[in-house]
Design an enzyme around this catalytic site. Sequence first.
Site, PDB file in Angstrom:
ATOM      1  N   TYR A 157       0.840  -1.209   0.000  1.00  0.00           N
ATOM      2  CA  TYR A 157       0.000   0.000   0.000  1.00  0.00           C
ATOM      3  C   TYR A 157       0.870   1.252   0.000  1.00  0.00           C
ATOM      4  O   TYR A 157       0.666   2.174  -0.795  1.00  0.00           O
ATOM      5  CB  TYR A 157      -0.911  -0.031   1.224  1.00  0.00           C
ATOM      6  CG  TYR A 157      -1.881   1.124   1.319  1.00  0.00           C
ATOM      7  CD1 TYR A 157      -3.027   1.179   0.523  1.00  0.00           C
ATOM      8  CD2 TYR A 157      -1.663   2.173   2.214  1.00  0.00           C
ATOM      9  CE1 TYR A 157      -3.922   2.237   0.618  1.00  0.00           C
ATOM     10  CE2 TYR A 157      -2.555   3.229   2.319  1.00  0.00           C
ATOM     11  CZ  TYR A 157      -3.680   3.261   1.521  1.00  0.00           C
ATOM     12  OH  TYR A 157      -4.572   4.306   1.623  1.00  0.00           O
ATOM     13  N   LYS A 161       1.220   4.316  -2.875  1.00  0.00           N
ATOM     14  CA  LYS A 161       0.917   5.731  -2.615  1.00  0.00           C
ATOM     15  C   LYS A 161       2.148   6.616  -2.822  1.00  0.00           C
ATOM     16  O   LYS A 161       2.029   7.753  -3.274  1.00  0.00           O
ATOM     17  CB  LYS A 161       0.338   5.891  -1.200  1.00  0.00           C
ATOM     18  CG  LYS A 161      -1.002   5.167  -0.993  1.00  0.00           C
ATOM     19  CD  LYS A 161      -2.094   5.662  -1.943  1.00  0.00           C
ATOM     20  CE  LYS A 161      -3.465   5.115  -1.575  1.00  0.00           C
ATOM     21  NZ  LYS A 161      -4.535   5.605  -2.480  1.00  0.00           N
TER      22      LYS A 161
HETATM   23  P1  NAI Z   1     -13.386   2.792   0.781  1.00  0.00           P
HETATM   24  O1  NAI Z   1     -12.934   1.388   0.825  1.00  0.00           O
HETATM   25  O2  NAI Z   1     -14.511   3.213   1.647  1.00  0.00           O
HETATM   26  O3  NAI Z   1     -13.744   3.222  -0.720  1.00  0.00           O
HETATM   27  C1  NAI Z   1     -12.962   2.846  -1.819  1.00  0.00           C
HETATM   28  C2  NAI Z   1     -13.847   2.700  -3.032  1.00  0.00           C
HETATM   29  O4  NAI Z   1     -13.008   2.322  -4.144  1.00  0.00           O
HETATM   30  C3  NAI Z   1     -14.901   1.591  -2.871  1.00  0.00           C
HETATM   31  O5  NAI Z   1     -16.176   2.075  -3.223  1.00  0.00           O
HETATM   32  C4  NAI Z   1     -14.418   0.496  -3.833  1.00  0.00           C
HETATM   33  O6  NAI Z   1     -15.475  -0.261  -4.390  1.00  0.00           O
HETATM   34  C5  NAI Z   1     -13.697   1.323  -4.882  1.00  0.00           C
HETATM   35  N1  NAI Z   1     -12.754   0.509  -5.666  1.00  0.00           N
HETATM   36  C6  NAI Z   1     -11.908  -0.445  -5.212  1.00  0.00           C
HETATM   37  N2  NAI Z   1     -11.252  -1.008  -6.244  1.00  0.00           N
HETATM   38  C7  NAI Z   1     -11.680  -0.384  -7.373  1.00  0.00           C
HETATM   39  C8  NAI Z   1     -11.371  -0.512  -8.750  1.00  0.00           C
HETATM   40  N3  NAI Z   1     -10.511  -1.425  -9.185  1.00  0.00           N
HETATM   41  N4  NAI Z   1     -11.988   0.303  -9.630  1.00  0.00           N
HETATM   42  C9  NAI Z   1     -12.891   1.215  -9.208  1.00  0.00           C
HETATM   43  N5  NAI Z   1     -13.240   1.378  -7.912  1.00  0.00           N
HETATM   44  C10 NAI Z   1     -12.643   0.593  -7.013  1.00  0.00           C
HETATM   45  O7  NAI Z   1     -12.092   3.657   1.116  1.00  0.00           O
HETATM   46  P2  NAI Z   1     -11.859   5.221   1.365  1.00  0.00           P
HETATM   47  O8  NAI Z   1     -11.302   5.377   2.700  1.00  0.00           O
HETATM   48  O9  NAI Z   1     -13.020   6.022   0.953  1.00  0.00           O
HETATM   49  O10 NAI Z   1     -10.647   5.445   0.334  1.00  0.00           O
HETATM   50  C11 NAI Z   1     -10.611   6.420  -0.682  1.00  0.00           C
HETATM   51  C12 NAI Z   1      -9.163   6.703  -1.005  1.00  0.00           C
HETATM   52  O11 NAI Z   1      -8.521   7.290   0.130  1.00  0.00           O
HETATM   53  C13 NAI Z   1      -8.326   5.463  -1.344  1.00  0.00           C
HETATM   54  O12 NAI Z   1      -7.462   5.750  -2.413  1.00  0.00           O
HETATM   55  C14 NAI Z   1      -7.551   5.212  -0.068  1.00  0.00           C
HETATM   56  O13 NAI Z   1      -6.355   4.511  -0.302  1.00  0.00           O
HETATM   57  C15 NAI Z   1      -7.320   6.629   0.407  1.00  0.00           C
HETATM   58  N6  NAI Z   1      -7.016   6.774   1.823  1.00  0.00           N
HETATM   59  C16 NAI Z   1      -7.880   6.334   2.784  1.00  0.00           C
HETATM   60  C17 NAI Z   1      -7.582   6.511   4.122  1.00  0.00           C
HETATM   61  C18 NAI Z   1      -8.505   6.108   5.224  1.00  0.00           C
HETATM   62  O14 NAI Z   1      -8.090   6.168   6.398  1.00  0.00           O
HETATM   63  N7  NAI Z   1      -9.742   5.722   4.957  1.00  0.00           N
HETATM   64  C19 NAI Z   1      -6.314   7.123   4.532  1.00  0.00           C
HETATM   65  C20 NAI Z   1      -5.486   7.561   3.454  1.00  0.00           C
HETATM   66  C21 NAI Z   1      -5.836   7.384   2.154  1.00  0.00           C
END
Ligand code: NAI
Length: 244
Positions: A157, A161
């Site tokens: 991961y 990033k």
């Molecule tokens: P989440 O798991 O709630 O949402 C991620 C979304 O991406 C989901 O709806 C999923 O279906 C979709 N997804 C996964 N693989 C996919 C693909 N191949 N094609 C299209 N869509 C796909 O996670 P969250 O927290 O909303 O994450 C959003 C972004 O923020 C991500 O890039 C994550 O790495 C980043 N992030 C999240 C943090 C956290 O603490 N939640 C911290 C730092 C970064």
Amino acid sequence: MTAAAPLVRLEHKVAVITGAAQGQGAAEAELFVELGATVVLTDVNESAGREVAQRLGPSATFLTHDVTDSAAWQRVVRETVQQHGRVDVLVNNAGIYRKQPLASWSDADLRRLLEVNLLGPVLGMREVVDAMPDSGGAIVNVASISGMRGHGGALAYASSKWGLRGASRSAAQELAPRHVRVNCVCPGSVDTPMVDLSVLNLSHLPIPRAGTTGEVAAMVAFLASDASSYCTGADFVVDGGATA
Ligand code: NAI
């Protein structure tokens, strides 16, 4: 005379937001609509994505889209241009997280994580640029503070990033002559289905709690808007002071 920077407004902007079926992507879509944008939500999770778009009303539509698939990117861009004429903003938000010891990763799982979190946004940047107007556009890549330091137990991961930050800066330099700005948002721990907050101790943070999806969405909206017209190739940390 110096002109004052405009407030964050997204009227007349057409935005594509990936991973918008839940979590931060859904919050970004909601705020973008509130600020006047026309939003195309995309995700692999079709049922949840359609539900969010429906809830957000006529300015929001949903397209099924796996960000690792370049043909799917081409379809998303083509259909957005057919419907709305152009793409002003791309938010590469989709991502997956997995914490497990390096030795136990299969080749396939490693590849998948890097493809979703790094290849996907790079394909998106490649496919969207020609759909952006000559006057310019904005790309916002959602990285993480795991892309600014080591993250033991989450090597894949963190690598994805860190890579995304490098891709963003390189794209910012390359696309500047086309008036396309490219920036990264680096969230800390945010309350979404991705993380199990019950196993995290955030009490040592300067702001001793998890971030909300709205707090990240506000930064994404700023970078998508003309209020950030002098910002490109930069990282914007939203982490409660975790990296201070
Ligand atoms: P989440 O798991 O709630 O949402 C991620 C979304 O991406 C989901 O709806 C999923 O279906 C979709 N997804 C996964 N693989 C996919 C693909 N191949 N094609 C299209 N869509 C796909 O996670 P969250 O927290 O909303 O994450 C959003 C972004 O923020 C991500 O890039 C994550 O790495 C980043 N992030 C999240 C943090 C956290 O603490 N939640 C911290 C730092 C970064």
